[in-house]
Design a protein around this motif. Sequence first.
Motif, mmCIF file in Angstrom:
data_model
loop_
_atom_site.group_PDB
_atom_site.id
_atom_site.type_symbol
_atom_site.label_atom_id
_atom_site.label_comp_id
_atom_site.label_asym_id
_atom_site.label_seq_id
_atom_site.Cartn_x
_atom_site.Cartn_y
_atom_site.Cartn_z
ATOM 1 N N SER A 47 -4.613 0.970 -2.091
ATOM 2 C CA SER A 47 -4.135 -0.087 -1.653
ATOM 3 C C SER A 47 -4.393 -1.316 -2.397
ATOM 4 C CB SER A 47 -4.806 -0.229 -0.117
ATOM 5 O OG SER A 47 -4.676 -2.223 0.137
ATOM 6 N N SER A 93 1.046 -0.845 0.243
ATOM 7 C CA SER A 93 0.334 0.135 -0.025
ATOM 8 C C SER A 93 0.527 1.262 -0.070
ATOM 9 C CB SER A 93 -0.874 0.184 1.377
ATOM 10 O OG SER A 93 -2.242 -0.941 1.109
ATOM 11 N N THR A 96 0.078 -2.932 4.343
ATOM 12 C CA THR A 96 -1.389 -2.507 5.674
ATOM 13 C C THR A 96 -2.584 -2.905 5.030
ATOM 14 O OG1 THR A 96 -1.639 -0.573 7.405
ATOM 15 C CG2 THR A 96 -1.107 -0.475 5.480
ATOM 16 N N TYR A 97 -3.010 -3.143 6.038
ATOM 17 C CA TYR A 97 -4.540 -3.495 5.601
ATOM 18 C C TYR A 97 -4.961 -1.901 6.304
ATOM 19 C CZ TYR A 97 -3.547 -8.347 5.006
ATOM 20 O OH TYR A 97 -3.234 -9.246 4.805
ATOM 21 N N ARG A 98 -4.104 -0.962 6.849
ATOM 22 C CA ARG A 98 -5.361 0.546 7.687
ATOM 23 C C ARG A 98 -4.412 1.234 6.993
ATOM 24 N NH1 ARG A 98 -3.881 0.135 13.739
ATOM 25 N NH2 ARG A 98 -1.692 -0.341 12.674
#
Length: 121
Positions: A52, A33, A99-101
């Motif tokens: 992302s 991302s 990252t997922y955030r």
Amino acid sequence: QVQLVESGGGLVEAGGSLRLSCAASGRAFRSYSMGWFRQAPGKEREFVAAVSWSAQYYAPSVKGRFSLSRDNGKNTVYLEMNSLKPEDTAVYYCAAGATYRPTQPAGYDYWGQGTQVTVSS
């Protein structure tokens, strides 16, 4: 390890445009991302935009004025900034990470050195 180098900052009048670039080293660029954050004097670092995979995210304050794109062939992500306002003045940082955030700075592992954007009124 990923190294990020931002460029394209500068001084512009309100209503003007700038395009920031973030060149990344490393073959894992495609899987990361990529985010843009900014920090004005005396303020906390804040989210600006991120990509992302195929999803893009924008802060409400820049949505409709800023546009993010990435060129995986050049390992580069761009932030096109239009209709700039004095409140957009800040140091802009590029970040990369798995990252997922993508809107949260804590989710990023690598940061560039920053590039100054100054918008005069």
